[in-house]
Design an enzyme around this catalytic site. Sequence first.
Site, short mmCIF file in Angstrom:
data_model
loop_
_atom_site.label_atom_id
_atom_site.label_comp_id
_atom_site.label_asym_id
_atom_site.label_seq_id
_atom_site.Cartn_x
_atom_site.Cartn_y
_atom_site.Cartn_z
N SER A 159 -14.03 -18.71 -17.90
CA SER A 159 -13.37 -19.81 -17.17
C SER A 159 -13.91 -20.00 -15.75
O SER A 159 -13.15 -20.30 -14.82
CB SER A 159 -11.85 -19.62 -17.15
OG SER A 159 -11.34 -19.61 -18.47
N TRP A 176 -23.78 -23.11 -24.14
CA TRP A 176 -23.19 -24.32 -24.74
C TRP A 176 -22.42 -24.03 -26.02
O TRP A 176 -21.79 -24.91 -26.58
CB TRP A 176 -24.30 -25.35 -25.02
CG TRP A 176 -24.99 -25.85 -23.79
CD1 TRP A 176 -24.74 -25.50 -22.48
CD2 TRP A 176 -26.06 -26.81 -23.74
NE1 TRP A 176 -25.59 -26.17 -21.62
CE2 TRP A 176 -26.41 -26.98 -22.38
CE3 TRP A 176 -26.76 -27.53 -24.70
CZ2 TRP A 176 -27.42 -27.85 -21.97
CZ3 TRP A 176 -27.77 -28.39 -24.31
CH2 TRP A 176 -28.09 -28.55 -22.95
N GLY A 193 -19.23 -21.25 -19.98
CA GLY A 193 -19.06 -21.95 -21.26
C GLY A 193 -18.67 -23.40 -21.01
O GLY A 193 -19.50 -24.25 -20.70
N GLY A 194 -17.38 -23.67 -21.11
CA GLY A 194 -16.86 -25.05 -21.03
C GLY A 194 -17.41 -25.87 -19.88
O GLY A 194 -17.82 -27.03 -20.07
N GLU A 225 -17.73 -10.22 -19.30
CA GLU A 225 -16.86 -11.32 -19.71
C GLU A 225 -15.57 -10.77 -20.32
O GLU A 225 -15.54 -10.44 -21.51
CB GLU A 225 -17.57 -12.19 -20.76
CG GLU A 225 -18.86 -12.80 -20.26
CD GLU A 225 -19.19 -14.07 -21.05
OE1 GLU A 225 -19.30 -15.12 -20.43
OE2 GLU A 225 -19.31 -13.99 -22.28
N GLY A 280 -12.53 -19.22 -22.08
CA GLY A 280 -12.00 -20.45 -22.67
C GLY A 280 -10.50 -20.62 -22.51
O GLY A 280 -9.89 -21.49 -23.11
P1 PGA Z 1 -15.82 -20.26 -20.66
O1 PGA Z 1 -16.81 -19.37 -21.57
O2 PGA Z 1 -16.54 -20.52 -19.37
O3 PGA Z 1 -15.57 -21.50 -21.47
O4 PGA Z 1 -14.59 -19.44 -20.46
C1 PGA Z 1 -17.59 -18.36 -21.01
C2 PGA Z 1 -18.42 -17.68 -22.07
O5 PGA Z 1 -17.92 -17.44 -23.18
O6 PGA Z 1 -19.62 -17.37 -21.85
#
Ligand code: PGA
Length: 250
Positions: free
Chosen positions: A214, A11, A235-236, A168, A174
């Site tokens: 993403s 989060w 993340g998002g 990642e 993001g």
């Molecule tokens: P994201 O972030 O899904 O918003 O790209 C992934 C993360 O940083 O763990």
Amino acid sequence: MKRRPIMAGNWKMNMLVSEAEALVKGLKSGLDGAEEVDVVVAPPFPSLYSVGKALSGSSIALAGQNLHWEVSGAYTGEVSATMLLDVGCKYVIIGHSERRQFFGENDETVNRRVKAALSAGLDPIVCVGEVLEERKSGRTWEVVGRQTREGLEGISKGDAERLVLAYEPVWAIGTGETATPEQVQEVHAKIRGLIGELYDEGIAQGMRIQYGGSVKPDNVRGLMDQPDVDGALVGGASLKVESFLGIVKF
Ligand code: PGA
């Protein structure tokens, strides 16, 4: 070997306590616990306690987003493994690229945190990944290989079995730009190969390697179809009930 997938919602610095409670309530009611996936949420520190309580009786596990390597003491602003365990965490994210980019995290400090987490009984989710320039200049594996090797330095075989790795690529976090399933598979296979060299084939085959960057309900399937992709660090798309459930139920 079939590895049990692990889907984790990071989060980041989002969600007030009331929002966090509402989100996990929604996740709980959308899951019956029979999913063949480990589901993890990593709220910011102030809501860990109440989210932990809200999760009791569910199969969703709690994670911290970071920890300090000392057990306690004069370290203003830091949180220890014992504290995370105390509020119900099972996992802790370590070495996220945002920690590396903005807060001085490096391979050595990642390694110290991994050791602290393991010795306290938390399972680390260790993040590795290259920035765009490194990918463009053909140095992806040089960077990811080094981060993996140094992050895991001195970790015993027995402890290595408790690790989760998260690949990642920083340029995909993001940005809406996901790495292609082929790009992801290539790096995951190399990471697994390296784990085999550092430990043994059994540990390499058992290790879960998540992809992050993403991930969305509409691209998760293609990623999960890859033989060496065992889950996602999201993340998002983990901040909304429907999108995170869409990923969990890929
Ligand atoms: P994201 O972030 O899904 O918003 O790209 C992934 C993360 O940083 O763990």
